[in-house]
Design a protein around this motif. Structure first.
Motif, PDB file in Angstrom:
ATOM      1  N   GLY A  61       0.717  -1.298   0.031  1.00 57.56           N
ATOM      2  CA  GLY A  61      -0.104   0.139   0.168  1.00 57.56           C
ATOM      3  C   GLY A  61       0.653   1.107  -0.024  1.00 57.56           C
ATOM      4  N   ALA A  62       0.356   2.308  -0.126  1.00 64.54           N
ATOM      5  CA  ALA A  62       0.944   3.677  -0.381  1.00 64.54           C
ATOM      6  C   ALA A  62       1.733   3.753   0.940  1.00 64.54           C
ATOM      7  CB  ALA A  62      -0.275   4.875  -0.317  1.00 64.54           C
ATOM      8  N   ILE A  73      10.363   4.434 -12.524  1.00 64.53           N
ATOM      9  CA  ILE A  73      10.291   3.031 -13.015  1.00 64.53           C
ATOM     10  C   ILE A  73       9.580   2.211 -11.856  1.00 64.53           C
ATOM     11  CG2 ILE A  73      11.919   1.290 -13.971  1.00 64.53           C
ATOM     12  CD1 ILE A  73      13.796   3.122 -14.790  1.00 64.53           C
ATOM     13  N   ILE A  74       8.680   1.444 -12.529  1.00 62.75           N
ATOM     14  CA  ILE A  74       8.176   0.130 -11.558  1.00 62.75           C
ATOM     15  C   ILE A  74       8.816  -1.080 -12.430  1.00 62.75           C
ATOM     16  CG2 ILE A  74       6.049  -0.851 -10.931  1.00 62.75           C
ATOM     17  CD1 ILE A  74       4.880   1.790 -10.403  1.00 62.75           C
ATOM     18  N   LEU A  75       9.394  -1.964 -11.646  1.00 64.86           N
ATOM     19  CA  LEU A  75       9.788  -3.190 -12.013  1.00 64.86           C
ATOM     20  C   LEU A  75       9.151  -4.211 -11.308  1.00 64.86           C
ATOM     21  CD1 LEU A  75      13.914  -3.141 -12.017  1.00 64.86           C
ATOM     22  CD2 LEU A  75      12.248  -3.166 -14.076  1.00 64.86           C
ATOM     23  N   ILE A  76       8.307  -5.206 -12.389  1.00 62.40           N
ATOM     24  CA  ILE A  76       7.640  -6.130 -11.487  1.00 62.40           C
ATOM     25  C   ILE A  76       8.393  -7.499 -11.994  1.00 62.40           C
ATOM     26  CG2 ILE A  76       5.064  -7.082 -11.270  1.00 62.40           C
ATOM     27  CD1 ILE A  76       4.165  -4.428 -11.713  1.00 62.40           C
ATOM     28  N   ILE A  92      -0.346   4.176  -4.977  1.00 56.13           N
ATOM     29  CA  ILE A  92       0.916   5.054  -5.137  1.00 56.13           C
ATOM     30  C   ILE A  92       0.668   6.032  -6.546  1.00 56.13           C
ATOM     31  CG2 ILE A  92       2.294   3.575  -3.979  1.00 56.13           C
ATOM     32  CD1 ILE A  92       3.496   2.662  -6.509  1.00 56.13           C
ATOM     33  N   ASN A  93       1.520   7.038  -6.359  1.00 58.37           N
ATOM     34  CA  ASN A  93       1.509   8.027  -7.360  1.00 58.37           C
ATOM     35  C   ASN A  93       2.497   7.381  -8.678  1.00 58.37           C
ATOM     36  OD1 ASN A  93       1.766  10.188  -9.151  1.00 58.37           O
ATOM     37  ND2 ASN A  93       2.696  11.332  -7.764  1.00 58.37           N
ATOM     38  N   THR A  94       1.503   7.090  -9.546  1.00 61.73           N
ATOM     39  CA  THR A  94       2.418   6.441 -10.889  1.00 61.73           C
ATOM     40  C   THR A  94       2.155   7.419 -12.162  1.00 61.73           C
ATOM     41  OG1 THR A  94       0.467   5.488 -11.649  1.00 61.73           O
ATOM     42  CG2 THR A  94       1.980   4.203 -10.103  1.00 61.73           C
ATOM     43  N   ASN A  95       2.081   8.599 -11.851  1.00 65.11           N
ATOM     44  CA  ASN A  95       1.820   9.682 -12.880  1.00 65.11           C
ATOM     45  C   ASN A  95       3.091   9.555 -13.771  1.00 65.11           C
ATOM     46  OD1 ASN A  95      -0.554  10.272 -11.877  1.00 65.11           O
ATOM     47  ND2 ASN A  95      -0.143  12.072 -10.803  1.00 65.11           N
TER      48      ASN A  95
END
Length: 252
Positions: A61-62, A73-76, A92-95
């Motif tokens: 969560g946030a 960058i978001i790595l999954i 979360i802020n993914t703008n």
């Protein structure tokens, strides 16, 4: 009035306790400045370099990222909930974030996600993003093992990042695979170990001794004896620095 003050003190205590849960970040000198490594929980971490933030498998969560800058960058790595948590991604802020994911994760992202912010990497693919090299490498359970179907080859990604001249390996959920053993010139490795989903500490230590990173962080280790892992690695190679950090601050 006394009751009001007591409630305020309790609230402040709760906030302090929440903030205190975040583990002290690591700072590594690299070309162009520092690489900051912020453990969050289990398989989740944040890497920061030159004010660019990489969120790896964001979960919690946030609140888990309170006080940290928004991701660039978001790595999954995989589709399982301890790596791919849509509720956290939406919180979360993914703008400004670019999502770098395997196809299996892309298939589960909301259709409303801006496709220009999505980069699909599969095993063997490599890109440059924000001046950093990001390569996807295999992560899977070995065929024939009791947990073979938990992580099939080709579905998820481990990642190799080159940041400020340092090469960083993020294992994701994997066994002690030939591909992991064959890694070369890894400066910093994050290596998983938890049964029955990935490796035990013995397999993890054997894999690490094969590819010999300069520094290794055991992570994703819930229920495993990381002190034993450290002993096994150092018994095999004293030049590998094993850094034990608390990836489960909520368990204190």
């Amino acid at each position: 009035m006394k009751l009001k003050h007591a409630l305020i003190l309790l609230l402040l205590a709760g906030i302090s306790a929440s903030q205190a849960q975040m583990v002290t970040p690591e700072k590594v000198k690299v070309k162009g400045g520092e690489l900051v490594i912020q453990p969050i929980t289990h398989a989740t971490l944040v890497l920061t370099y030159q004010k660019k933030n990489i969120y790896v498998d964001p979960t919690g969560g946030a609140e888990a990222f309170k006080g940290l800058a928004a991701p660039d960058i978001i790595l999954i790595t995989d589709i399982h909930g301890d790596h791919f948590d849509l509720k956290t991604i939406q919180a979360i802020n993914t703008n400004k974030a670019v999502f770098i994911v395997p196809q299996a994760v892309a298939d589960k992202l909301p259709a409303t996600l801006d496709k220009q912010k999505l980069v699909i990497l599969n095993n063997g693919d490599k890109i440059m993003q924000l001046g950093m090299s990001i390569a996807a490498v295999p992560m899977y359970n070995l065929p024939g093992a009791p947990n073979a179907n938990n992580h099939t080859k080709g579905r998820g990604n481990g990642y190799i990042l080159v940041i400020g001249g340092k090469t960083i390996y993020i294992s994701g959920d994997t066994a002690d695979t030939p591909e992991m053993r064959a890694l070369k010139n890894i400066d910093i490795a994050f290596v998983c170990m938890n049964l029955p989903y990935t490796m035990d500490v013995n397999s993890a230590a054997e894999g690490v001794l094969a590819f010999k990173p300069q520094v290794v962080y055991p992570y994703h280790y819930r229920g495993q004896d990381v002190n034993k892992f450290k002993s096994l690695v150092n018994a095999g190679d004293k030049n590998i620095e094993v850094r034990l950090r608390n990836w489960y601050p909520e368990a204190k």
